[in-house]
Design an enzyme around this catalytic site. Structure first.
Site, PDB file in Angstrom:
ATOM      1  N   LYS C 117      45.632  40.701  42.125  1.00  0.00           N
ATOM      2  CA  LYS C 117      44.965  39.456  42.529  1.00  0.00           C
ATOM      3  C   LYS C 117      44.860  39.308  44.042  1.00  0.00           C
ATOM      4  CE  LYS C 117      44.740  38.826  38.320  1.00  0.00           C
ATOM      5  NZ  LYS C 117      43.554  39.518  37.844  1.00  0.00           N
ATOM      6  N   GLU C 199      48.330  29.115  46.587  1.00  0.00           N
ATOM      7  CA  GLU C 199      46.923  28.738  46.637  1.00  0.00           C
ATOM      8  C   GLU C 199      46.804  27.234  46.507  1.00  0.00           C
ATOM      9  OE1 GLU C 199      43.709  31.639  44.915  1.00  0.00           O
ATOM     10  OE2 GLU C 199      44.006  29.985  43.512  1.00  0.00           O
ATOM     11  N   ARG C 291      35.923  43.387  32.765  1.00  0.00           N
ATOM     12  CA  ARG C 291      35.832  43.743  31.346  1.00  0.00           C
ATOM     13  C   ARG C 291      34.858  42.782  30.695  1.00  0.00           C
ATOM     14  NH1 ARG C 291      40.438  40.084  31.594  1.00  0.00           N
ATOM     15  NH2 ARG C 291      39.723  38.243  30.506  1.00  0.00           N
TER      16      ARG C 291
END
Lengths: 155, 492, 450
Positions: C117, C199, C291
């Site tokens: 990430k 975050e 994906r």
């Protein structure tokens, strides 16, 4: 014969405009039932074909381990509340919740059962001392299977 | 030993020969596209302006969308368009610059291979068309040697044409187009080598219909002589008045020691799909055509013969059919040996019929014959008989037709429609009724999948619903049972 | 290489989904099934089935060697990994390709770039995408400094996490140290990677994601989805397009996703996730999923595309066969995830055997499922039973149609969350659209109160 979702949509559209309320279709591969339901339609499907399994490598099927389910005289069984994978510790590497000899109360967590990626705690359910641990760490247990046995404390 | 590659014509020529060009819509083409792409064909004969018109009129589908969606699914196999002269969808001739836009749009939407077909073999017209297609970006431009039996169309005639095409930078391939399947045995053994001598850089292909049963054997001869590209069709669209059937053709070629570069599994699946589609839609199979010696004579497709006979019978003159057949020979010679490809069989037969039943020969001349002798269809192989020409042109109607204005220029034609139209929409509106085009756009995007197995159920339902008199219905056969119930009878 | 035989290394509804497209394309489908799935619906539909191992995922679906060996034994040309399991595992992709099979998915470089990430955030920043204020932390002092900059509440996220796992919220500086320590410990246990980052927490944020497809050079934008209806970061209801976003902002989000894909030289299907601030109309890059996603059907519904088909075509030919002008979006589609769980008892999973399954059918209704009469839901995997996807000309029509469709569902043998969906679909906030990620939790809380 194989029906796609588009086909079923088309068939339902036709049926809806008709006076029919039900269609049953059966082929060698599947059985389909479409039924009028309120202002819409429902679909009930059953595949009839058998899987075409290619030869698996020769792995001797492990003899199914006998899952303990009987009670033992004088001891209280702690049973798994649901089917899943039994873990003895809160996470890998951490010490187990309980070992043989541990004193527990009703709410003491004695293990975790992981089902469909969600963790559920299993508690002792009675006060006493753990005398036997039957389920191994990482074992897949069935609902109702005996995980541990405890000796109830007096009163 | 020749390494053969195949061109599949099922969707266009097969569809046209056996199903009147109305047999297939967009989802039916798209459904089989991945397998067509996998099979390893050198090209797919995909569409002609007739089919584009059918898409609009019968299926309310945008033909440009069909080409685009098809192209997306066949990235490894070129798509082919066949055009005749300066016509697009409608019967009217279009201005050359309008035709340029047609080719531009075809290429832009995914067609890369073009058949340049002039049944009169008007070389000037062929060269002009090929040049235009090349300028617009056509990658594989195929010149057609349309085969026919006539004193004008001998080996030297075809050799000359091949030589000219080989010398031009705007042709990539040449093919013998044999719409009546007349090329056989001895003639094949002289004609094919003659074309091979002249072919130069061009690819050389054979395209022969099975009308009188020769084509499969002619293909074997062609392979033996080293022809590398053969046109075939699949399933119910192979054989009959269409092209030879793929599976037996492949088997025969291999049996004779040649190699055929195709994915056999894909070929089988394509064949199976078209067979199931035909069954589901109640479409006919090509069947088998036997040798019919009359074909050498009149070279007219069965359909036109039947129509001519019927027209005679309608006026109680059916007994004159043999005379009409003899007259067909004569008229054909006088008109300079047009190749009997639409519309010429109709033109020749109609004139022959009038000549027989009329007061005298050429007492009655239909408009199409007048246009023909005026050269509107191109220059024939031999000049029109001088006496016949004079007689026809002396008619007042000939004057009227001569004075017909030329087709509208691109600017004039564009001016008839609103300014913001895409080229694609403009071409459709210019050649078809606007309400049909409106209906296409209103219908929205075409469906992209088709399942032939579901069709029997759908059609059965449609029939029962229409009848509206069967509250309960059940049908059962091995591997399939269907029940319909209504109201109180729909038990839990 | 011509694609003929496709090995499906997955299970449940996505295996069924992939098999259906294989049927459509005339490709042979080979299902790699664990012991528990040998008699599943997917197994009955596939052309061939190969056993890849015992029920436990780690010994079957997550076992790289077992999957590849089974695919080779079955003479497959390609492996389709579905979603979850090994679908974003770079080691797996590399192993597949080095053994001569086609991996239906992105390149190893793509997977490595966005699997981590923090790395993904770095790439997004390089590509010029807006990021939620935040950053990595390696010691408590840094953490406090960064937290002060970001402001509270904030989130601490596991670098190796994903799919909604490894997230914790911190409301005040006093909670920072302890929560960060806990997060590090859990991340290490769950993902084998103790790294975490902070975050900003957006109070009223929507989970908006962009579907892209690329071939390494060209990247196409296939529109947005909104997946804000989530419980504990697990999506429950998704829709396309994302409603209520000003056109200019939507265009910027989609452009950002394409720019990111181009920056990565992205190959295959991918989803770029953003946090959209309802109040300020700003959006921030969150992560990218390399994906096919569970909720891909809503994008298919409004675009007319078959995304699995596009994946296979891309894997086979290496080039996009579509252009941006081929992508035309119309209508509105919403998907409900029907799970085998008792939502009235704290969402307790409900594995077992389905004795009866009735699903809705009709125009605009699509049901992707592995459940039919007699199907079993093993306890070893997730609880997703079916996806009910409904399309309408506009959102209101889709909601109405979906509500009516969900009401038709009858499942016997296991508990489901059907009634939760019905409650949500009748809720006025949901009907109005554009709810944020706090919506479902608040909805459940409100219902819990007597």
């Amino acid at each position: 014969m194989d029906l796609t979702n588009d086909d079923v949509e088309e068939i339902v559209r036709l049926l809806d405009s008709s006076f029919y309320d039900e269609l049953r279709l059966k082929t060698a591969n599947f059985e389909l039932r479409l039924r009028r339901s309120g202002s819409g339609w429902t679909e009930e499907k059953t595949s009839l074909s058998t899987p075409n399994l290619l030869d698996a490598p020769a792995t001797a099927a492990a003899p199914a381990a006998v899952k303990p389910s009987e009670d033992v005289e004088g001891l209280t069984s702690i049973r798994a509340p649901m089917v899943g994978t039994f873990y003895r510790a809160p996470k890998p590497g951490a010490p187990a919740f309980v070992e043989v000899g541990a004193e527990v109360t009703e709410d003491t967590v004695i293990g975790i059962i992981e089902t469909m990626k969600l963790m559920n705690s299993a508690s002792a359910g009675a006060s006493g001392k753990i005398v036997e641990i039957l389920a191994a760490n990482g074992e897949i247990v069935e609902a109702g299977q005996v995980l541990m046995r405890l000796e109830k404390s007096a009163a | 030993m020749t390494a053969i590659k195949l061109i599949d014509v099922s969707l266009r020529d097969g569809n046209q020969s056996i199903w009147g060009a109305t047999g297939l819509n967009t989802p039916q083409c798209l459904q089989i596209a991945p397998l067509l792409n996998r099979a390893g064909f050198a090209a797919i004969d995909f569409i002609a302006s007739t089919h584009m018109g059918v898409a609009v009129k019968y299926y309310r589908e945008d033909p440009w969308e069909r080409i685009r969606l098809m192209r997306a699914r066949t990235p490894n196999t070129p798509l082919q368009f066949i055009g005749v002269g300066f016509r697009f969808i409608s019967w009217e001739t279009l201005d050359q610059e309008v035709m340029r836009i047609v080719y531009r749009c075809l290429i832009r939407n995914g067609v890369s291979r073009f058949i340049v077909l002039e049944p009169m073999h008007d070389l000037e017209a062929m060269m002009a068309t090929a040049k235009m297609i090349r300028e617009e970006g056509g990658e594989d431009i195929v010149g057609a040697l349309t085969f026919t039996l006539s004193e004008a169309h001998d080996d030297a005639f075809y050799a000359h044409l091949t030589r000219e095409m080989a010398a031009s930078p705007n042709f990539d391939s040449v093919y013998i187009k044999d719409p009546s399947g007349l090329l056989a045995g001895d003639r094949a053994r002289t004609l094919i080598p003659v074309v091979q001598v002249e072919q130069g850089k061009l690819k050389f292909e054979l395209h022969s219909h099975c009308n009188i049963g020769f084509a499969p054997y002619t293909y074997a001869i062609a392979a033996d002589l080293g022809v590398k590209y053969l046109h075939v069709a699949h399933g119910p669209l192979g054989g009959g008045t269409s092209l030879p059937s793929a599976i037996p053709t492949i088997a025969n070629l291999r049996e004779l020691g040649h190699s055929v570069e195709v994915d056999d599994d894909a070929v089988r699946k394509i064949d199976d799909y078209l067979t199931r589609l035909a069954k589901a839609e109640g479409l006919p199979s090509a069947g088998v055509r036997d040798f019919d010696a009359r074909f050498f004579h009149h070279q007219v497709a069965g359909g036109v013969m039947t129509t001519t006979k019927r027209q005679l019978e309608e006026v109680k003159l059916g007994h004159l059919m043999p005379q009409v057949m003899l007259e067909v020979d004569r008229v054909r010679a006088e008109l300079g040996y047009p190749i009997m490809v639409t519309p010429f069989p109709q033109i020749v037969c109609t004139q022959a019929m009038f000549n027989v039943i009329g007061k005298e020969r050429y007492a009655q001349v239909p408009d199409q014959v007048i246009r023909y002798v005026l050269g509107r269809f191109g220059k024939p192989a031999r000049p029109v008989d001088a006496n016949v020409l004079d007689k026809i042109l002396a008619r007042p109607r000939a004057d009227e037709i001569r004075k017909e204005p030329p087709p509208l220029s691109l600017k004039e034609l564009r001016g008839k429609f609103s300014a913001g139209l895409s080229d694609e929409e403009f071409l459709l509106r210019a050649t078809m009724p606007s309400d049909q085009i409106d209906a296409v756009y209103a219908a929205g995007p075409a469906r992209r999948s088709y399942n032939p197995d579901a069709r029997p159920v759908v059609k059965l339902l449609e029939a029962l619903i229409k009848r509206a008199d069967t509250p309960q219905f059940a049908v059962s056969k091995p591997g399939f049972s269907l029940e319909l119930r209504s109201g109180a009878t729909a038990a839990e | 290489m011509t694609l003929r035989r496709v090995f499906i290394a997955n299970r449940g509804e996505i295996a069924v989904r992939i098999i259906r497209t294989c049927h459509k394309l005339g490709l042979i489908s080979i299902l790699g099934a664990s012991e528990a799935d040998l008699n599943s619906t997917a197994a009955k539909l596939a052309d061939e089935v190969v056993r890849i191992g015992p029920a436990r995922s780690s010994e079957s679906y997550l076992n790289i060697e077992a999957v590849i060996e089974a695919a080779l034994r079955a003479k497959a040309d390609a492996i389709h990994p579905g979603y979850g399991f090994l679908s974003e595992n770079a080691k797996f992709a590399n192993a597949v390709r080095s053994r001569g099979l086609i991996f239906t998915g992105p390149t190893e470089a793509n997977l490595e770039a966005v699997g981590d990430k923090l790395k993904a955030r770095g790439h997004a920043e390089d590509a010029g995408l807006p990021l939620a204020p935040g950053g990595s932390i390696s010691n408590p002092t840094d953490a406090r400094a960064l937290a002060a900059k970001i402001g509270f509440p904030l989130l601490v996220k596991a670098v190796g996490g994903g799919g909604g796992r490894g997230l914790k919220r911190i409301d005040a500086m006093s909670q920072l140290d302890a929560t960060v320590d806990l997060a590090i410990a859990e991340a290490n246990a769950a993902f084998g990677d103790p790294r975490v980052y902070l975050e900003r927490f957006v109070a009223s944020g929507r989970h908006v994601e962009a579907q892209i497809i690329g071939d390494g050079e060209t990247v196409l934008d296939v529109g947005l989805r909104d997946c804000s209806v989530q419980r504990r970061y697990q999506k429950l209801i998704e829709e396309a397009p994302a409603p209520g976003i000003p056109a200019a902002v939507e265009a910027r989000i989609r452009q950002a996703a394409v720019a990111f894909g181009r920056h990565l030289g992205y190959f295959g299907l991918g989803t770029v996730e953003f946090l959209y601030d309802r109040q300020s109309h700003e959006f921030y890059f969150l992560e990218m999923n390399a994906r096919i996603q569970v909720e891909h059907p809503v994008t298919e519904a409004i675009s007319g595309l078959d995304l699995v088909e596009e994946q296979l075509a891309l894997a086979e030919h290496g080039k996009l066969r579509l252009s941006q002008s081929d992508i035309r979006l119309r209508g509105h589609a919403i998907e409900c995830r029907l799970n085998a769980e008792d939502w009235t008892r704290d969402f307790r999973p409900s594995p077992g055997t389905v004795t009866r399954a009735l699903f809705p059918a009709g125009p605009g209704i699509r049901v992707d499922t592995h459940i039919e009469n007699g199907a079993s839901i093993p306890p070893f995997y997730d609880s997703l039973m079916a996806k009910i996807i409904v399309t309408g000309a506009d959102r209101a029509e889709a909601v109405a149609r979906l509500l009516s469709a969900m009401r038709q569902i009858e499942i016997e043998g296991v508990a489901t969350n059907r009634d939760l969906h019905i409650a949500l679909l009748t809720n006025s906030d949901f009907a109005a659209g554009a709810v944020d990620t706090a919506y479902l939790a608040q909805f459940l809380e409100a219902r819990a109160k007597p």
